[in-house]
Design a protein around this motif. Structure first.
Motif, PDB file in Angstrom:
ATOM      1  N   ASP A 143       0.932  -1.119   0.109  1.00 49.09           N
ATOM      2  CA  ASP A 143      -0.115   0.013   0.081  1.00 49.09           C
ATOM      3  C   ASP A 143       0.852   1.180  -0.164  1.00 49.09           C
ATOM      4  O   ASP A 143       0.247   2.394   0.197  1.00 49.09           O
ATOM      5  CB  ASP A 143      -0.900  -0.056   1.362  1.00 49.09           C
ATOM      6  CG  ASP A 143      -1.878  -1.076   1.350  1.00 49.09           C
ATOM      7  OD1 ASP A 143      -2.404  -1.507   0.047  1.00 49.09           O
ATOM      8  OD2 ASP A 143      -2.121  -1.775   2.501  1.00 49.09           O
ATOM      9  N   GLN A 144       2.057   1.285  -0.242  1.00 48.59           N
ATOM     10  CA  GLN A 144       3.162   2.356  -0.456  1.00 48.59           C
ATOM     11  C   GLN A 144       2.966   3.033  -1.496  1.00 48.59           C
ATOM     12  O   GLN A 144       3.437   2.694  -2.661  1.00 48.59           O
ATOM     13  CB  GLN A 144       4.499   1.897  -0.281  1.00 48.59           C
ATOM     14  CG  GLN A 144       5.632   3.132  -0.022  1.00 48.59           C
ATOM     15  CD  GLN A 144       5.213   3.846   0.845  1.00 48.59           C
ATOM     16  OE1 GLN A 144       4.559   4.971   0.484  1.00 48.59           O
ATOM     17  NE2 GLN A 144       5.998   3.908   1.846  1.00 48.59           N
ATOM     18  N   ILE A 145       2.230   4.185  -1.525  1.00 46.55           N
ATOM     19  CA  ILE A 145       1.685   4.813  -2.808  1.00 46.55           C
ATOM     20  C   ILE A 145       3.032   5.569  -3.456  1.00 46.55           C
ATOM     21  O   ILE A 145       3.314   5.871  -4.558  1.00 46.55           O
ATOM     22  CB  ILE A 145       0.707   6.240  -2.513  1.00 46.55           C
ATOM     23  CG1 ILE A 145      -0.535   5.511  -1.801  1.00 46.55           C
ATOM     24  CG2 ILE A 145       0.503   6.973  -3.513  1.00 46.55           C
ATOM     25  CD1 ILE A 145      -1.447   6.341  -1.464  1.00 46.55           C
ATOM     26  N   ALA A 146       4.098   5.883  -2.515  1.00 48.39           N
ATOM     27  CA  ALA A 146       5.349   6.540  -3.367  1.00 48.39           C
ATOM     28  C   ALA A 146       6.129   5.477  -4.056  1.00 48.39           C
ATOM     29  O   ALA A 146       6.872   6.039  -4.988  1.00 48.39           O
ATOM     30  CB  ALA A 146       6.312   6.913  -2.097  1.00 48.39           C
ATOM     31  N   ASP A 147       5.926   4.250  -3.974  1.00 51.00           N
ATOM     32  CA  ASP A 147       6.522   3.097  -5.048  1.00 51.00           C
ATOM     33  C   ASP A 147       6.233   3.598  -6.529  1.00 51.00           C
ATOM     34  O   ASP A 147       6.921   2.959  -7.218  1.00 51.00           O
ATOM     35  CB  ASP A 147       6.102   1.804  -4.547  1.00 51.00           C
ATOM     36  CG  ASP A 147       6.869   1.372  -3.326  1.00 51.00           C
ATOM     37  OD1 ASP A 147       7.698   2.223  -2.962  1.00 51.00           O
ATOM     38  OD2 ASP A 147       6.597   0.122  -2.634  1.00 51.00           O
ATOM     39  N   ILE A 148       4.875   4.023  -6.833  1.00 51.98           N
ATOM     40  CA  ILE A 148       4.446   4.177  -8.123  1.00 51.98           C
ATOM     41  C   ILE A 148       5.535   5.178  -8.762  1.00 51.98           C
ATOM     42  O   ILE A 148       5.456   5.336 -10.006  1.00 51.98           O
ATOM     43  CB  ILE A 148       2.885   4.614  -8.143  1.00 51.98           C
ATOM     44  CG1 ILE A 148       2.428   4.561  -9.269  1.00 51.98           C
ATOM     45  CG2 ILE A 148       2.751   6.050  -7.416  1.00 51.98           C
ATOM     46  CD1 ILE A 148       0.976   4.801  -9.563  1.00 51.98           C
ATOM     47  N   MET A 149       5.957   6.118  -8.082  1.00 51.60           N
ATOM     48  CA  MET A 149       6.920   6.681  -8.539  1.00 51.60           C
ATOM     49  C   MET A 149       8.267   6.359  -8.835  1.00 51.60           C
ATOM     50  O   MET A 149       8.839   7.074  -9.366  1.00 51.60           O
ATOM     51  CB  MET A 149       7.035   8.375  -7.818  1.00 51.60           C
ATOM     52  CG  MET A 149       5.484   8.908  -7.406  1.00 51.60           C
ATOM     53  SD  MET A 149       4.682   9.435  -9.180  1.00 51.60           S
ATOM     54  CE  MET A 149       3.254  10.258  -8.429  1.00 51.60           C
ATOM     55  N   THR A 150       8.800   5.417  -7.922  1.00 55.35           N
ATOM     56  CA  THR A 150      10.164   4.985  -7.929  1.00 55.35           C
ATOM     57  C   THR A 150      10.557   3.796  -8.214  1.00 55.35           C
ATOM     58  O   THR A 150      11.693   3.487  -8.370  1.00 55.35           O
ATOM     59  CB  THR A 150      10.546   5.377  -6.491  1.00 55.35           C
ATOM     60  OG1 THR A 150       9.873   4.309  -5.574  1.00 55.35           O
ATOM     61  CG2 THR A 150      10.489   6.836  -5.975  1.00 55.35           C
ATOM     62  N   LYS A 151       9.487   3.189  -8.392  1.00 57.89           N
ATOM     63  CA  LYS A 151       9.688   1.460  -8.803  1.00 57.89           C
ATOM     64  C   LYS A 151       8.855   0.969  -9.910  1.00 57.89           C
ATOM     65  O   LYS A 151       7.583   1.408 -10.017  1.00 57.89           O
ATOM     66  CB  LYS A 151       9.464   0.619  -7.629  1.00 57.89           C
ATOM     67  CG  LYS A 151      10.283   0.975  -6.359  1.00 57.89           C
ATOM     68  CD  LYS A 151      10.138   0.064  -5.188  1.00 57.89           C
ATOM     69  CE  LYS A 151      10.995   0.609  -3.981  1.00 57.89           C
ATOM     70  NZ  LYS A 151      10.627  -0.178  -2.704  1.00 57.89           N
ATOM     71  N   PRO A 152       9.240   0.110 -10.674  1.00 57.38           N
ATOM     72  CA  PRO A 152       8.325  -0.336 -11.755  1.00 57.38           C
ATOM     73  C   PRO A 152       7.577  -1.568 -11.023  1.00 57.38           C
ATOM     74  O   PRO A 152       8.267  -2.361 -10.286  1.00 57.38           O
ATOM     75  CB  PRO A 152       9.331  -1.308 -12.526  1.00 57.38           C
ATOM     76  CG  PRO A 152      10.587  -1.527 -11.831  1.00 57.38           C
ATOM     77  CD  PRO A 152      10.722  -0.437 -10.811  1.00 57.38           C
TER      78      PRO A 152
END
Length: 367
Positions: free
Chosen positions: A48-57
């Protein structure tokens, strides 16, 4: 929201530990914000870590879930499909990564390679058929090729490898027109940069494209190329062969491992005044007699402006040919007829653009 429990504990615990005492002081600013209540750290699950959408495929399912959590209604995709038609030289690893990103499925390198070959065949035709089509296409093109009449009497020649199914080399001759724009003069596809291939190229260049006298050919010092010039250059009326100063300096750097020597040679090559050049050569002779003995074997008119009698028109390198080579880099992977067609259409659009620029300048009274 943070999915790293250790980071949360470090931010809330002011006690130094053995493994945390080396953390840069500036990062303790975050701990102060937590202590002052300005920032509140809460744990969240990695899924559920939303920030991952900007930093990880992320896999497609997870990507869509995070988009929903962000309140994103629609995602505008810059490239919905991998465009082999625009980038035929795209690496197989990039195709594999694209499939993983979009579909969450990992394909093998072999399958991705096979799929690319099928796509290439559907877009550009098969390799064998392309060779059969080439003579007919060239027969039509030859009546519409622009001329060399309004260019400087210089030719920069270079070769580059083809990277498709069949090995080969693309030979390029370029010049510069009266407006100081790059003017591609001739192209040839040969088996390699052999003496025979260069002789054939220069013969056709002299016979069909640039029969003018006083031609100056700028090149590197390849064995096959220089051998071909010794045969073909005398057939040009008052033709001359000179060397790219960057290649001369690089060869010396490989032999003597001296960057200062390389830079000095380039400076000497660009020098316009003979007395200053001779003073620089004398200084170099005192510092490095072995290098100057090697340099004495190259005629001065071949690598210096001060002794070339203006034949180079100030062109000391092969930048024109190398620029054309770089522009055509993506086309070198294509079947032969598609490669020729892509080169022709790209140059045609180039010439049309330059013509329109000149027409507008004339209409505006600038010429």
């Amino acid at each position: 929201m943070c999915d790293n429990c250790s980071a949360i504990q470090l931010a809330k615990n002011s006690v130094f530990h053995e493994k945390s005492k080396y953390i840069d002081v500036r990062f303790h600013f975050l701990r102060d914000l937590v202590n002052d209540g300005v920032v509140e750290l809460s744990y969240c699950n990695s899924q559920d870590q939303i920030a991952d959408i900007m930093t990880k495929p992320k896999k497609l399912e997870q990507f869509e879930k995070l988009c929903g959590m962000l309140g994103v209604v629609e995602v505008a995709k810059e490239n919905e499909e991998v465009s082999i038609s625009e980038d035929p030289d795209i690496p197989i690893k990039a195709l594999v990564k694209e499939v993983v990103t979009r579909f969450g499925y990992t394909v093998t390198y072999r399958r991705a390679w096979t799929a690319k070959q099928i796509a290439m065949s559907q877009i550009y035709g098969d390799w064998e058929g392309s060779y059969k089509e080439l003579p007919r296409w060239l027969n039509a093109v030859q009546y519409y090729a622009p001329g060399f009449s309004f260019c400087k009497p210089i030719l920069q020649v270079d070769g580059t490898f083809l990277t498709g199914k069949y090995a080969g080399t693309l030979l390029i001759a370029s010049s510069q027109d009266g407006n100081r724009r790059i003017f591609p003069v001739a192209f040839a596809i040969v088996e390699g940069e052999t003496r025979e291939a260069w002789e054939w190229f220069f013969y056709n260049l002299r016979t069909n494209v640039t029969p003018q006298s006083n031609i100056c050919i700028i090149s590197y010092r390849g064995t096959g190329l220089l051998g071909a010039l010794r045969t073909e250059l005398p057939q040009w009326c008052d033709g001359q062969s000179v060397y790219c100063i960057r290649h001369v300096a690089s060869n010396f750097n490989k032999e003597f491992r001296d960057n200062d020597l390389k830079e000095k040679l380039i400076e000497m090559g660009y020098e316009l005044m003979r007395p200053r050049f001779e003073r620089m050569l004398a200084v170099l002779r005192q510092k490095n007699s072995r290098a100057t003995a090697r340099l004495d074997k190259i005629p001065k008119e071949k690598w210096t402006q001060s002794y070339d009698d203006g034949r180079r028109y100030g062109h000391m390198t092969m930048n024109l040919a190398e620029c054309v080579n770089e522009i055509l880099k993506g086309a070198r992977f294509l079947p032969i007829t598609t490669l020729v067609r892509a080169t022709y259409h790209r140059l045609n659009s180039w010439f049309v653009h330059h013509r329109n620029e000149a027409t507008n300048m004339i209409r505006a009274g600038h010429v």
